[in-house]
Structure formats: structure tokens, C-alpha cells
Design an enzyme around this catalytic site. Structure first.
Site, short mmCIF file in Angstrom:
data_model
loop_
_atom_site.label_atom_id
_atom_site.label_comp_id
_atom_site.label_asym_id
_atom_site.label_seq_id
_atom_site.Cartn_x
_atom_site.Cartn_y
_atom_site.Cartn_z
N HIS A 154 94.25 30.11 30.41
CA HIS A 154 95.52 29.60 29.88
C HIS A 154 96.57 30.23 30.79
O HIS A 154 97.00 31.36 30.57
CB HIS A 154 95.76 30.04 28.44
CG HIS A 154 94.60 29.79 27.51
ND1 HIS A 154 94.25 28.52 27.11
CD2 HIS A 154 93.73 30.62 26.91
CE1 HIS A 154 93.21 28.60 26.30
NE2 HIS A 154 92.87 29.85 26.17
N HIS A 165 83.70 31.56 24.42
CA HIS A 165 83.49 32.77 23.60
C HIS A 165 82.12 32.72 22.92
O HIS A 165 81.25 33.48 23.26
CB HIS A 165 84.62 33.02 22.60
CG HIS A 165 85.98 33.01 23.23
ND1 HIS A 165 86.29 33.82 24.29
CD2 HIS A 165 87.09 32.25 23.00
CE1 HIS A 165 87.55 33.58 24.66
NE2 HIS A 165 88.05 32.63 23.90
N HIS A 187 90.50 21.88 20.97
CA HIS A 187 90.82 23.31 21.05
C HIS A 187 89.79 24.18 20.34
O HIS A 187 89.30 25.18 20.89
CB HIS A 187 92.21 23.58 20.46
CG HIS A 187 92.61 25.02 20.49
ND1 HIS A 187 92.23 25.94 19.52
CD2 HIS A 187 93.33 25.73 21.39
CE1 HIS A 187 92.72 27.13 19.83
NE2 HIS A 187 93.40 27.03 20.95
N ASP A 198 90.71 33.77 30.91
CA ASP A 198 91.35 33.44 29.64
C ASP A 198 92.82 33.83 29.56
O ASP A 198 93.68 33.16 30.13
CB ASP A 198 90.50 34.07 28.51
CG ASP A 198 90.89 33.58 27.12
OD1 ASP A 198 91.94 32.94 26.99
OD2 ASP A 198 90.14 33.84 26.17
N HIS A 204 86.82 26.21 22.15
CA HIS A 204 86.77 27.60 21.67
C HIS A 204 85.88 27.60 20.43
O HIS A 204 86.10 26.79 19.52
CB HIS A 204 88.14 28.07 21.18
CG HIS A 204 89.17 28.32 22.23
ND1 HIS A 204 90.44 27.81 22.15
CD2 HIS A 204 89.15 29.07 23.36
CE1 HIS A 204 91.16 28.23 23.17
NE2 HIS A 204 90.39 28.99 23.94
N ARG A 260 98.39 36.44 18.39
CA ARG A 260 98.63 35.01 18.55
C ARG A 260 100.06 34.63 18.13
O ARG A 260 100.69 33.78 18.76
CB ARG A 260 97.61 34.20 17.74
CG ARG A 260 97.62 32.75 18.12
CD ARG A 260 96.58 31.96 17.37
NE ARG A 260 96.98 31.70 15.99
CZ ARG A 260 96.48 30.71 15.25
NH1 ARG A 260 95.53 29.94 15.73
NH2 ARG A 260 96.90 30.51 14.02
#
Ligand code: NGQ
Ligand code: ZN
Length: 466
Positions: free
Chosen positions: A62, A277, A211, A328, A240, A87
Site C-alpha cells: 500500500h 497474511h 479487500h 505492505d 487480505h 488503522r
């Protein structure tokens, strides 16, 4: 198109292992035409100054988060600082970004990636709209910034526009912080159609990333993938999954199944998929997911930074599971360091050493490099699977004169020193992408200029987020 090229290396890491006296030759588009071990050094040919390795694909990025590095390493008001409090801060940053800032941040990041041994990147791109959440007049503007950034830096690109619709399982409405990410499935398919020719023009591959199961309801996953198939039936698909235990619990509460289990039962998971992940899997999920041929997208430094938990690489590999590495959130931008962290996590958990070595390759850094390149290439959907005919001439040359490599008896030991003992960047001398040298003497020619633009973009961003 560059002129056809060639290079001779005394030691080169081919898919089947280290080979001596290897002559590489590639065509004008940078595809390898021949890879010949045991070749005499041709008179006047360029020679590698040390062991030559395949370039590392970075399978998860990202880009904008690079400008956010260093800003969350303190305990906030939340006594239980977590992935979720991180986040919330990250969303503030994502909410303020402009296209010009994204272009500057991504260009500098991709230059850094090249200097750190990555030769291609999969961009998991989810900030689509303007700051108020309304689509830009040109819906593809932020994606185009990433394509331009990769082209300017000279790194290979797989662009994965992200489908994002909900804030949690059971179609929970999106939050204000997610306003720039949200789009309907048909809007996503229109965006893919718009981006396809642009990607093709730049040699980039286009894929799609639902996502997460939290952010995309089941029907939307199915519809989007059907639309993707119509556009390109072999395009990469990234998601993810099972990164945090709270996500596993929420998925269980919603469906009675764990995320990986749910996905395997409800989607045709195969070698096109990258399960990013996939930290929290049961023994059964390891076995089933590995058997699909999907790649586990491991991001050791970010997973450590965010307190995700530890991926059980031993179990995954015991089932033949494929994997690659990604940077990431870019708390760390360094291919060798990701490999080191991955191996060290396994050592700490198992109280053993050289956990990721293999029966046919005792040297852990060599075994890991080969597996991460193969898995990363598969997840990228691009011909970047190492030094073999038909693959792109993407490679890295170590500096055999570096203090920590000099006088070491074998290329295996030199690669080990690079991964475990150097500064993991200092021993990188050259980086080539598609037969073009992008990094020379450890430096990219645009490093100074792109870093200055990065700093200016971050200054601006900080002034609008603080
Ligand atoms: C992301 N990053 O999309 O940037 C995520 C955080 C989320 C990581 N998972 C957001 N490392 O997963 O909801
Ligand atoms: Zn991510």
C-alpha cells in the site's frame, strides 16, 4: 525497447540452485533468451561483480503508507494499542492524500524498493475517490499515479484495484473513514476496463483485490470475480485474510466458519490467488489452502509491526504451500530483511535453527530466496520467476568486495551474509529490471530527486492531518 543484452556471472542462483559461469542473454524486451551455466567468459562481456540473484517480487504494497512510517510507534489514548487503533490513524492519513502526493510518495518508494532488491511490486490499491468520498472526474486518476510512479522508477507492476464495500461481516455499512475506498461492483468492473489498456501500455499486469471478507459481501466477491474472468481469465486475485484474531472471531460469529475455511468453501481458490497474511489458520486450513496452489502473501515486518501473530511457515511448507514476501505498510523496505524476519520468527517459535531450509537446499537464505521469488512471481501474474529462459531479466548483483562477503568461500555463504549479517542493503551493488540496470553502486539515479519530492509531499500531508 533497449538493445539486446548479456551478462556473465561466476555464480548465479538459478531456479534449480547455484550454478557456475553463467552467461545470461536477453532480447530487446528484456526477456531471457538463454541462461547457460558452464560458459566460458566471453571476451569483452559485462561481468557481474559478485553473486547474481533473481530479483525479488514484492507481492503486497500500500504505497501511500510509506509516508506514514514512524508516526504510530507510540502508545496512544487506547491502553490496548492494536492493529485497530493503528488503522484509525492510518485512515486519517488516507483521507487527506492528493493524487500528486500519492505519485510522489509511490515514486520515491519504488526507487527505494529497487535499491533494496525488489524488482517488481503488487500494488493493493484501495484509495480511489476524492477526499470528500466523491469519485474523481477521471475515476482512474489515483491508479494512473501508481502506474506512472512504477514506470518512472523502472520497477515492474501488478496493479490490484481493491473492491471495498462494507465495514464488517454481514454487510455492515462503511464508516466515514472508508469513504474514499467504497465502490459498487459494476463501478469496479468499469474501472478495470478503463485501466486495462493503460496497464498494457506500461507492461503492468492488472488484477483485482477484494479487500477482505470483512469488506466485501459474498455476492459481490462472486460478481466481481466473474467480471474479472470476462476481462482476463488468468488475472491475479489477492485478498487480505485471517490477519487478526478479531477478524477470525467475527467471521465465525457471522458464518460459523473461519475466514480461510469460508473462502475455500465459497470461492474457486487456485493458483491465481494470493492469500495475504493468512496468519491464523488451523492445521486443516493449512492443508486445504496449500493444496489449492494459492500463494501465501507474507509480510513479516508489517505483521510484526501490527501485532498480527506468527504465520506457521513450517506447517504451510510441509504441505507444499507456496509463499512470497511483501512490504505492505512499508515500516521496512528491504527484501533481505523480510526473509531474515520470517526465518527469525520461526526460530523464536520453534526453538530451532534454519527452519526454512529444505532437504535439497541446506542454506536457508538460498532456499528462501528461491521460494519467495517463485511465489512472488506467481502472485504477480508476470514472467518474473527467476533466471530461466522466457522470464524477464530481473536480477540483483551482490558486491563480493563488501567487508562481510569478502573471502567467504561460497555464494551460499555470501547470500547468507547479505541476509543475516550485513545491513541487508549495503551489499547490493546492482539491480536490473527487464535487462536494464536501474541501480548502480547501490544507488538509483533518481534517488535524490524522488526523495525530495517525497519529503515535500509528506510535509504537505502532515500539515493537513495534524
Ligand atoms: C490495509 N493493512 O488495507 O491497509 C490494511 C489495514 C484493514 C493491513 N491489513 C486495513 N496490514 O485490514 O482493514
Ligand atoms: Zn495489506
Amino acid at each position: 525497447m533497449t538493445a539486446p543484452g548479456s551478462l556473465f556471472a561466476e555464480h548465479a542462483l538459478l531456479p534449480e540452485g547455484w550454478a557456475r559461469d553463467v552467461l545470461l542473454e536477453w532480447d530487446g524486451s528484456g526477456r531471457l533468451l538463454s541462461v547457460r551455466p558452464g560458459s566460458p567468459a566471453p571476451a569483452g562481456a559485462a561481468r557481474a561483480a559478485g553473486p547474481l540473484l533473481p530479483g525479488m517480487p514484492n507481492l503486497h504494497s500500500h504505497a501511500f503508507q510509506r509516508a506514514f512510517a514512524g508516526l504510530t510507534e507510540y502508545r496512544g489514548h487506547d491502553p490496548e494499542d492494536s492493529f485497530w487503533s493503528w488503522r484509525a490513524l492510518m485512515y486519517r492519513f488516507a483521507g487527506a492524500l492528493t493524487p500528486e502526493q500519492l505519485r510522489a510518495i509511490a515514486t520515491a518508494l519504488y526507487v527505494e524498493m529497487l535499491e533494496a532488491g525488489y524488482t517488481s511490486v503488487c500494488e493493493f490499491h484501495y484509495v480511489h475517490h476524492d477526499r470528500d468520498g466523491r469519485p474523481y472526474a477521471d475515476d482512474g486518476v489515483l491508479s494512473a499515479c501508481l502506474i506512472e510512479a512504477a514506470a518512472q522508477a523502472g520497477i515492474g507492476l501488478t496493479l490490484l484495484p481493491v473492491l471495498y464495500q462494507t465495514s464488517g461481516f454481514g454487510a455492515k455499512p462503511p464508516t466515514e473513514g472508508q469513504r474514499r475506498f467504497i465502490r459498487r461492483t459494476d463501478d469496479m468492473l468499469r474501472l478495470l476496463e478503463r485501466l486495462k489498456p493503460l496497464c498494457e501500455r506500461h507492461g503492468a499486469r492488472l488484477g483485482l483485490a477484494p479487500h477482505s471478507l470483512r469488506a466485501v459481501p459474498p455476492e459481490a466477491v462472486a460478481d466481481a470475480l466473474a467480471g474479472l474472468d470476462a476481462l482476463d481469465a488468468s488475472a491475479p486475485i489477492h485478498i487480505h485474510i485471517a490477519e487478526q484474531t478479531a477478524e477470525v472471531e467475527a467471521c465465525l460469529a457471522w458464518s460459523g466458519q473461519r475466514p480461510v475455511e469460508w473462502l475455500l468453501d465459497h470461492a474457486k481458490v487456485d493458483g491465481r490467488w494470493c492469500l495475504v497474511h493468512a496468519t491464523h489458520m488451523t492445521a486443516d486450513e493449512h492443508r486445504r489452502a496449500a493444496a489449492t496452489g494459492a500463494v501465501a502473501g507474507l509480510c513479516p515486518s508489517t505483521e510484526a509491526n501490527l501485532g498480527d501473530g506468527l504465520f506457521d511457515a513450517g506447517a504451510w511448507r510441509s504441505h507444499g504451500g507456496r509463499w512470497g514476501i511483501g512490504s505492505d505498510s512499508h515500516a521496512c523496505v528491504n527484501a533481505a530483511e523480510e526473509l531474515m524476519l520470517l526465518e527469525y520468527g520461526q526460530r523464536l517459535a520453534t526453538q530451532r535453527r534454519n527452519v526454512l531450509a529444505r532437504a535439497d537446499e541446506a542454506h536457508v537464505a538460498t532456499a528462501m530466496t528461491l521460494e519467495a521469488v517463485a511465489g512472488g512471481a506467481q502472485a504477480s501474474g508476470r514472467p518474473v520467476a527467476g533466471l530461466a529462459v522466457g522470464q524477464q531479466a530481473d536480477f540483483v548483483i551482490l558486491d563480493a568486495q563488501h567487508t562481510l562477503l569478502r573471502e567467504l568461500p561460497t555464494p551460499q555463504a555470501m547470500l547468507s551474509a547479505h541476509v543475516f549479517a550485513s545491513h541487508r542493503r549495503s551489499a547490493l551493488r546492482e539491480v536490473w529490471v527487464a535487462g536494464r540496470r536501474r541501480v548502480e553502486q547501490g544507488a538509483h539515479p533518481l534517488a535524490g530527486e524522488t526523495a525530495a519530492a517525497f519529503i515535500a509531499a509528506r510535509r504537505e500531508l502532515l500539515s493537513t492531518t495534524s
